[in-house]
Scaffold this motif. Structure first.
Motif, PDB file in Angstrom:
ATOM      1  N   SER A   1      17.447  -7.495  10.181  1.00  0.00           N
ATOM      2  CA  SER A   1      17.989  -6.231  10.661  1.00  0.00           C
ATOM      3  C   SER A   1      17.602  -6.050  12.115  1.00  0.00           C
ATOM      4  N   SER A   2      18.314  -5.180  12.795  1.00  0.00           N
ATOM      5  CA  SER A   2      17.926  -4.836  14.164  1.00  0.00           C
ATOM      6  C   SER A   2      17.165  -3.513  14.183  1.00  0.00           C
ATOM      7  N   SER A   3      16.997  -2.902  13.047  1.00  0.00           N
ATOM      8  CA  SER A   3      16.290  -1.620  12.947  1.00  0.00           C
ATOM      9  C   SER A   3      14.782  -1.849  12.945  1.00  0.00           C
TER      10      SER A   3
ATOM     11  N   LYS B   1       0.828  -1.213   0.000  1.00  0.00           N
ATOM     12  CA  LYS B   1       0.000   0.000   0.000  1.00  0.00           C
ATOM     13  C   LYS B   1       0.858   1.257   0.000  1.00  0.00           C
ATOM     14  N   THR B   2       1.985   1.204   0.693  1.00  0.00           N
ATOM     15  CA  THR B   2       2.876   2.357   0.824  1.00  0.00           C
ATOM     16  C   THR B   2       4.301   1.895   0.558  1.00  0.00           C
ATOM     17  N   PHE B   3       5.028   2.655  -0.242  1.00  0.00           N
ATOM     18  CA  PHE B   3       6.417   2.317  -0.544  1.00  0.00           C
ATOM     19  C   PHE B   3       7.321   3.477  -0.179  1.00  0.00           C
ATOM     20  N   VAL B   4       8.441   3.163   0.453  1.00  0.00           N
ATOM     21  CA  VAL B   4       9.469   4.147   0.752  1.00  0.00           C
ATOM     22  C   VAL B   4      10.627   3.895  -0.216  1.00  0.00           C
ATOM     23  N   VAL B   5      11.208   4.966  -0.733  1.00  0.00           N
ATOM     24  CA  VAL B   5      12.294   4.868  -1.708  1.00  0.00           C
ATOM     25  C   VAL B   5      13.615   4.615  -0.980  1.00  0.00           C
ATOM     26  N   VAL B   6      14.356   3.625  -1.449  1.00  0.00           N
ATOM     27  CA  VAL B   6      15.680   3.350  -0.886  1.00  0.00           C
ATOM     28  C   VAL B   6      16.792   3.699  -1.876  1.00  0.00           C
ATOM     29  N   HIS B   7      16.448   3.927  -3.147  1.00  0.00           N
ATOM     30  CA  HIS B   7      17.426   4.317  -4.169  1.00  0.00           C
ATOM     31  C   HIS B   7      16.693   4.931  -5.351  1.00  0.00           C
TER      32      HIS B   7
ATOM     33  N   ILE C   1      22.093  -2.468  -6.559  1.00  0.00           N
ATOM     34  CA  ILE C   1      21.530  -1.572  -5.555  1.00  0.00           C
ATOM     35  C   ILE C   1      21.801  -2.169  -4.185  1.00  0.00           C
ATOM     36  N   LYS C   2      22.536  -1.445  -3.355  1.00  0.00           N
ATOM     37  CA  LYS C   2      22.786  -1.892  -1.989  1.00  0.00           C
ATOM     38  C   LYS C   2      21.665  -1.342  -1.105  1.00  0.00           C
ATOM     39  N   LEU C   3      20.947  -2.235  -0.464  1.00  0.00           N
ATOM     40  CA  LEU C   3      19.870  -1.807   0.428  1.00  0.00           C
ATOM     41  C   LEU C   3      20.467  -1.171   1.672  1.00  0.00           C
ATOM     42  N   PRO C   4      19.841  -0.116   2.175  1.00  0.00           N
ATOM     43  CA  PRO C   4      20.346   0.516   3.400  1.00  0.00           C
ATOM     44  C   PRO C   4      20.366  -0.487   4.562  1.00  0.00           C
ATOM     45  N   SER C   5      21.397  -0.428   5.378  1.00  0.00           N
ATOM     46  CA  SER C   5      21.532  -1.371   6.489  1.00  0.00           C
ATOM     47  C   SER C   5      20.513  -1.120   7.593  1.00  0.00           C
TER      48      SER C   5
ATOM     49  N   THR D   1      13.189   6.034   7.304  1.00  0.00           N
ATOM     50  CA  THR D   1      12.580   7.240   6.753  1.00  0.00           C
ATOM     51  C   THR D   1      13.214   7.554   5.407  1.00  0.00           C
ATOM     52  N   GLY D   2      12.371   7.848   4.437  1.00  0.00           N
ATOM     53  CA  GLY D   2      12.826   8.221   3.096  1.00  0.00           C
ATOM     54  C   GLY D   2      11.669   8.821   2.327  1.00  0.00           C
ATOM     55  N   LYS D   3      11.894   9.056   1.050  1.00  0.00           N
ATOM     56  CA  LYS D   3      10.847   9.624   0.208  1.00  0.00           C
ATOM     57  C   LYS D   3       9.762   8.581  -0.062  1.00  0.00           C
ATOM     58  N   GLU D   4       8.534   9.056  -0.157  1.00  0.00           N
ATOM     59  CA  GLU D   4       7.454   8.182  -0.591  1.00  0.00           C
ATOM     60  C   GLU D   4       7.602   7.947  -2.090  1.00  0.00           C
TER      61      GLU D   4
END
Length: 145
Positions: free
Chosen positions: A75-77, A7-13, A37-41, A81-84
């Motif tokens: 992940s432990s996160s 439903k909602t996507f956050v941009v990682v690259h 594309i390296k995904l943010p840790s 937060t990023g762009k929609e």
């Protein structure tokens, strides 16, 4: 990335200019045939995340393309937060005009995307409306998954 079933996507690259070309001086021929594309840790952990990639074609029919894959993130996160994700050239959303060789065409639409926070529990914060469609509270992809 989506943590709420798409439903909602956050941009990682983002690749906003010269996608597959490399630079303005390279012309419009394809020079780059793949991206790593390296995904943010600090992406939240999830066994049910959705990884998506989208693109708007530069010439011809004004279309919006999207493909998705179900992924597990370790992940432990607990939040990111990023762009929609920006949706264009789709019914009810803004249309980017014909490319015409200008690498800046449509960038203003992407640059005004709001910041959202997604969490490992699938709850999205700050995403009450899609960045392009004030009539809609979310966008559900019609992808063929």
């Amino acid at each position: 990335m989506s943590y709420d079933g798409g439903k909602t996507f956050v941009v990682v690259h983002e690749e906003l200019k010269y996608c597959f070309v490399g630079s303005a001086s390279s012309g419009n021929g394809m020079l780059i045939s793949s991206y790593t594309i390296k995904l943010p840790s600090n992406l939240p952990a999830s066994d049910k995340a959705v990884f998506a990639w989208t693109w708007a074609n530069a010439s011809g029919n004004r279309e919006f393309y999207m493909n998705c894959a179900d992924v597990a993130i370790k992940s432990s996160s607990t939040s990111f937060t990023g762009k929609e994700m920006t949706i264009v050239n789709h019914s009810g959303y803004e249309t980017i005009p014909e490319f015409g060789g200008s690498y800046d065409t449509g960038l203003d639409i992407y640059n005004k995307a709001k910041q959202i926070t997604v969490t490992s529990s699938g709850v999205s914060k700050g995403a009450s409306n899609s960045n392009n469609d004030p009539e809609s509270s979310s966008y559900v992809s019609s992808d063929p998954r």
